[in-house]
Design a protein around this motif. Structure first.
Motif, PDB file in Angstrom:
ATOM      1  N   ILE A   1     -46.782  -2.217   6.266  1.00 32.93           N
ATOM      2  CA  ILE A   1     -46.021  -2.967   5.256  1.00 32.93           C
ATOM      3  C   ILE A   1     -46.956  -3.806   4.397  1.00 32.93           C
ATOM      4  O   ILE A   1     -46.816  -3.850   3.164  1.00 32.93           O
ATOM      5  CB  ILE A   1     -44.938  -3.834   5.933  1.00 32.93           C
ATOM      6  CG1 ILE A   1     -43.842  -2.944   6.497  1.00 32.93           C
ATOM      7  CG2 ILE A   1     -44.356  -4.844   4.958  1.00 32.93           C
ATOM      8  CD1 ILE A   1     -42.853  -3.649   7.386  1.00 32.93           C
ATOM      9  N   LEU A   2     -47.927  -4.455   5.013  1.00 34.13           N
ATOM     10  CA  LEU A   2     -48.884  -5.256   4.246  1.00 34.13           C
ATOM     11  C   LEU A   2     -49.696  -4.400   3.278  1.00 34.13           C
ATOM     12  O   LEU A   2     -49.945  -4.797   2.128  1.00 34.13           O
ATOM     13  CB  LEU A   2     -49.811  -6.014   5.197  1.00 34.13           C
ATOM     14  CG  LEU A   2     -49.203  -7.200   5.917  1.00 34.13           C
ATOM     15  CD1 LEU A   2     -50.172  -7.749   6.956  1.00 34.13           C
ATOM     16  CD2 LEU A   2     -48.821  -8.281   4.932  1.00 34.13           C
ATOM     17  N   MET A   3     -50.111  -3.230   3.712  1.00 31.33           N
ATOM     18  CA  MET A   3     -50.890  -2.349   2.828  1.00 31.33           C
ATOM     19  C   MET A   3     -50.023  -1.825   1.679  1.00 31.33           C
ATOM     20  O   MET A   3     -50.500  -1.688   0.548  1.00 31.33           O
ATOM     21  CB  MET A   3     -51.488  -1.188   3.612  1.00 31.33           C
ATOM     22  CG  MET A   3     -52.607  -1.582   4.542  1.00 31.33           C
ATOM     23  SD  MET A   3     -53.993  -2.372   3.707  1.00 31.33           S
ATOM     24  CE  MET A   3     -53.824  -4.042   4.251  1.00 31.33           C
ATOM     25  N   LEU A   4     -48.755  -1.555   1.950  1.00 31.24           N
ATOM     26  CA  LEU A   4     -47.863  -1.114   0.880  1.00 31.24           C
ATOM     27  C   LEU A   4     -47.627  -2.233  -0.132  1.00 31.24           C
ATOM     28  O   LEU A   4     -47.571  -1.980  -1.342  1.00 31.24           O
ATOM     29  CB  LEU A   4     -46.542  -0.623   1.465  1.00 31.24           C
ATOM     30  CG  LEU A   4     -46.616   0.681   2.252  1.00 31.24           C
ATOM     31  CD1 LEU A   4     -45.272   0.997   2.891  1.00 31.24           C
ATOM     32  CD2 LEU A   4     -47.081   1.833   1.367  1.00 31.24           C
ATOM     33  N   ILE A   5     -47.524  -3.466   0.359  1.00 27.91           N
ATOM     34  CA  ILE A   5     -47.394  -4.610  -0.551  1.00 27.91           C
ATOM     35  C   ILE A   5     -48.653  -4.756  -1.388  1.00 27.91           C
ATOM     36  O   ILE A   5     -48.587  -5.004  -2.603  1.00 27.91           O
ATOM     37  CB  ILE A   5     -47.086  -5.896   0.239  1.00 27.91           C
ATOM     38  CG1 ILE A   5     -45.684  -5.844   0.816  1.00 27.91           C
ATOM     39  CG2 ILE A   5     -47.258  -7.131  -0.642  1.00 27.91           C
ATOM     40  CD1 ILE A   5     -45.374  -6.956   1.800  1.00 27.91           C
ATOM     41  N   LEU A   6     -49.820  -4.595  -0.773  1.00 21.53           N
ATOM     42  CA  LEU A   6     -51.084  -4.681  -1.500  1.00 21.53           C
ATOM     43  C   LEU A   6     -51.184  -3.610  -2.580  1.00 21.53           C
ATOM     44  O   LEU A   6     -51.562  -3.896  -3.723  1.00 21.53           O
ATOM     45  CB  LEU A   6     -52.262  -4.562  -0.534  1.00 21.53           C
ATOM     46  CG  LEU A   6     -53.648  -4.567  -1.163  1.00 21.53           C
ATOM     47  CD1 LEU A   6     -53.955  -5.940  -1.724  1.00 21.53           C
ATOM     48  CD2 LEU A   6     -54.689  -4.141  -0.163  1.00 21.53           C
ATOM     49  N   LEU A   7     -50.815  -2.383  -2.242  1.00 21.89           N
ATOM     50  CA  LEU A   7     -50.864  -1.301  -3.230  1.00 21.89           C
ATOM     51  C   LEU A   7     -49.898  -1.559  -4.384  1.00 21.89           C
ATOM     52  O   LEU A   7     -50.229  -1.311  -5.547  1.00 21.89           O
ATOM     53  CB  LEU A   7     -50.551   0.038  -2.554  1.00 21.89           C
ATOM     54  CG  LEU A   7     -51.635   0.586  -1.631  1.00 21.89           C
ATOM     55  CD1 LEU A   7     -51.115   1.792  -0.869  1.00 21.89           C
ATOM     56  CD2 LEU A   7     -52.882   0.947  -2.419  1.00 21.89           C
ATOM     57  N   THR A   8     -48.711  -2.075  -4.071  1.00 19.78           N
ATOM     58  CA  THR A   8     -47.730  -2.375  -5.114  1.00 19.78           C
ATOM     59  C   THR A   8     -48.224  -3.491  -6.019  1.00 19.78           C
ATOM     60  O   THR A   8     -48.087  -3.408  -7.246  1.00 19.78           O
ATOM     61  CB  THR A   8     -46.388  -2.775  -4.481  1.00 19.78           C
ATOM     62  OG1 THR A   8     -45.953  -1.719  -3.623  1.00 19.78           O
ATOM     63  CG2 THR A   8     -45.338  -3.029  -5.543  1.00 19.78           C
ATOM     64  N   SER A   9     -48.827  -4.516  -5.435  1.00 22.32           N
ATOM     65  CA  SER A   9     -49.329  -5.623  -6.257  1.00 22.32           C
ATOM     66  C   SER A   9     -50.489  -5.174  -7.140  1.00 22.32           C
ATOM     67  O   SER A   9     -50.618  -5.632  -8.282  1.00 22.32           O
ATOM     68  CB  SER A   9     -49.753  -6.798  -5.382  1.00 22.32           C
ATOM     69  OG  SER A   9     -50.900  -6.474  -4.628  1.00 22.32           O
ATOM     70  N   LYS A  10     -51.327  -4.279  -6.647  1.00 24.23           N
ATOM     71  CA  LYS A  10     -52.419  -3.750  -7.477  1.00 24.23           C
ATOM     72  C   LYS A  10     -51.865  -2.931  -8.642  1.00 24.23           C
ATOM     73  O   LYS A  10     -52.382  -2.977  -9.752  1.00 24.23           O
ATOM     74  CB  LYS A  10     -53.367  -2.886  -6.633  1.00 24.23           C
ATOM     75  CG  LYS A  10     -54.187  -3.673  -5.658  1.00 24.23           C
ATOM     76  CD  LYS A  10     -55.147  -4.589  -6.371  1.00 24.23           C
ATOM     77  CE  LYS A  10     -55.978  -5.359  -5.388  1.00 24.23           C
ATOM     78  NZ  LYS A  10     -56.874  -6.305  -6.027  1.00 24.23           N
ATOM     79  N   ARG A  11     -50.808  -2.159  -8.373  1.00 25.52           N
ATOM     80  CA  ARG A  11     -50.172  -1.381  -9.440  1.00 25.52           C
ATOM     81  C   ARG A  11     -49.581  -2.294 -10.506  1.00 25.52           C
ATOM     82  O   ARG A  11     -49.710  -2.038 -11.711  1.00 25.52           O
ATOM     83  CB  ARG A  11     -49.091  -0.486  -8.843  1.00 25.52           C
ATOM     84  CG  ARG A  11     -49.246   0.963  -9.229  1.00 25.52           C
ATOM     85  CD  ARG A  11     -48.188   1.832  -8.593  1.00 25.52           C
ATOM     86  NE  ARG A  11     -48.691   2.314  -7.305  1.00 25.52           N
ATOM     87  CZ  ARG A  11     -47.990   2.360  -6.196  1.00 25.52           C
ATOM     88  NH1 ARG A  11     -46.747   1.964  -6.177  1.00 25.52           N
ATOM     89  NH2 ARG A  11     -48.521   2.808  -5.084  1.00 25.52           N
TER      90      ARG A  11
ATOM     91  N   ALA B   1     -56.879   1.044   1.649  1.00 26.80           N
ATOM     92  CA  ALA B   1     -55.490   0.791   2.026  1.00 26.80           C
ATOM     93  C   ALA B   1     -54.840   2.046   2.604  1.00 26.80           C
ATOM     94  O   ALA B   1     -54.134   1.973   3.620  1.00 26.80           O
ATOM     95  CB  ALA B   1     -54.699   0.288   0.824  1.00 26.80           C
ATOM     96  N   TYR B   2     -55.079   3.190   1.977  1.00 26.10           N
ATOM     97  CA  TYR B   2     -54.518   4.441   2.500  1.00 26.10           C
ATOM     98  C   TYR B   2     -55.100   4.780   3.871  1.00 26.10           C
ATOM     99  O   TYR B   2     -54.389   5.279   4.748  1.00 26.10           O
ATOM    100  CB  TYR B   2     -54.756   5.594   1.531  1.00 26.10           C
ATOM    101  CG  TYR B   2     -53.867   5.550   0.314  1.00 26.10           C
ATOM    102  CD1 TYR B   2     -52.489   5.394   0.433  1.00 26.10           C
ATOM    103  CD2 TYR B   2     -54.387   5.671  -0.965  1.00 26.10           C
ATOM    104  CE1 TYR B   2     -51.669   5.354  -0.679  1.00 26.10           C
ATOM    105  CE2 TYR B   2     -53.583   5.636  -2.084  1.00 26.10           C
ATOM    106  CZ  TYR B   2     -52.220   5.481  -1.930  1.00 26.10           C
ATOM    107  OH  TYR B   2     -51.411   5.437  -3.029  1.00 26.10           O
ATOM    108  N   THR B   3     -56.388   4.507   4.061  1.00 27.41           N
ATOM    109  CA  THR B   3     -57.016   4.761   5.355  1.00 27.41           C
ATOM    110  C   THR B   3     -56.407   3.871   6.435  1.00 27.41           C
ATOM    111  O   THR B   3     -56.118   4.335   7.547  1.00 27.41           O
ATOM    112  CB  THR B   3     -58.538   4.509   5.267  1.00 27.41           C
ATOM    113  OG1 THR B   3     -59.084   5.322   4.231  1.00 27.41           O
ATOM    114  CG2 THR B   3     -59.219   4.824   6.577  1.00 27.41           C
ATOM    115  N   ILE B   4     -56.185   2.605   6.111  1.00 28.64           N
ATOM    116  CA  ILE B   4     -55.572   1.693   7.082  1.00 28.64           C
ATOM    117  C   ILE B   4     -54.148   2.127   7.401  1.00 28.64           C
ATOM    118  O   ILE B   4     -53.715   2.069   8.555  1.00 28.64           O
ATOM    119  CB  ILE B   4     -55.630   0.247   6.562  1.00 28.64           C
ATOM    120  CG1 ILE B   4     -57.088  -0.226   6.540  1.00 28.64           C
ATOM    121  CG2 ILE B   4     -54.770  -0.685   7.410  1.00 28.64           C
ATOM    122  CD1 ILE B   4     -57.297  -1.567   5.888  1.00 28.64           C
ATOM    123  N   ILE B   5     -53.413   2.594   6.396  1.00 24.42           N
ATOM    124  CA  ILE B   5     -52.046   3.083   6.630  1.00 24.42           C
ATOM    125  C   ILE B   5     -52.062   4.278   7.571  1.00 24.42           C
ATOM    126  O   ILE B   5     -51.264   4.353   8.517  1.00 24.42           O
ATOM    127  CB  ILE B   5     -51.361   3.439   5.291  1.00 24.42           C
ATOM    128  CG1 ILE B   5     -51.039   2.170   4.510  1.00 24.42           C
ATOM    129  CG2 ILE B   5     -50.085   4.245   5.536  1.00 24.42           C
ATOM    130  CD1 ILE B   5     -50.539   2.423   3.109  1.00 24.42           C
TER     131      ILE B   5
END
Length: 67
Positions: free
Chosen positions: A48-58, A5-9
């Motif tokens: 935005i999608l990657m940030l949502i993914l990271l938040t949902s994983k947290r 996710a960080y790489t895609i961001i």
């Protein structure tokens, strides 16, 4: 998953910055400028999608810890 996710961001951010250099503010909706605007918008969506993914994983990790 976090590193992907960080790489895609980072890649989306780089793509957005690169396409910002292609913009012609005198003719913003013509030629390469419209392509630049579309790719900037697409890269913002990816971020935005990657940030949502990271938040949902947290959130998922916190829920698992409480059980």
């Amino acid at each position: 998953m976090k590193y992907v996710a960080y790489t895609i961001i980072i890649l989306a951010l780089g793509l957005g910055i690169f396409n910002a250099t292609k913009l012609n503010f005198n003719a913003l909706f013509q030629g390469e400028s419209i392509i630049g605007l579309i790719t900037i918008l697409a890269s913002l969506c990816a971020i935005i999608l990657m940030l949502i993914l990271l938040t949902s994983k947290r959130i998922e990790e916190k829920v698992k810890q409480k059980k």
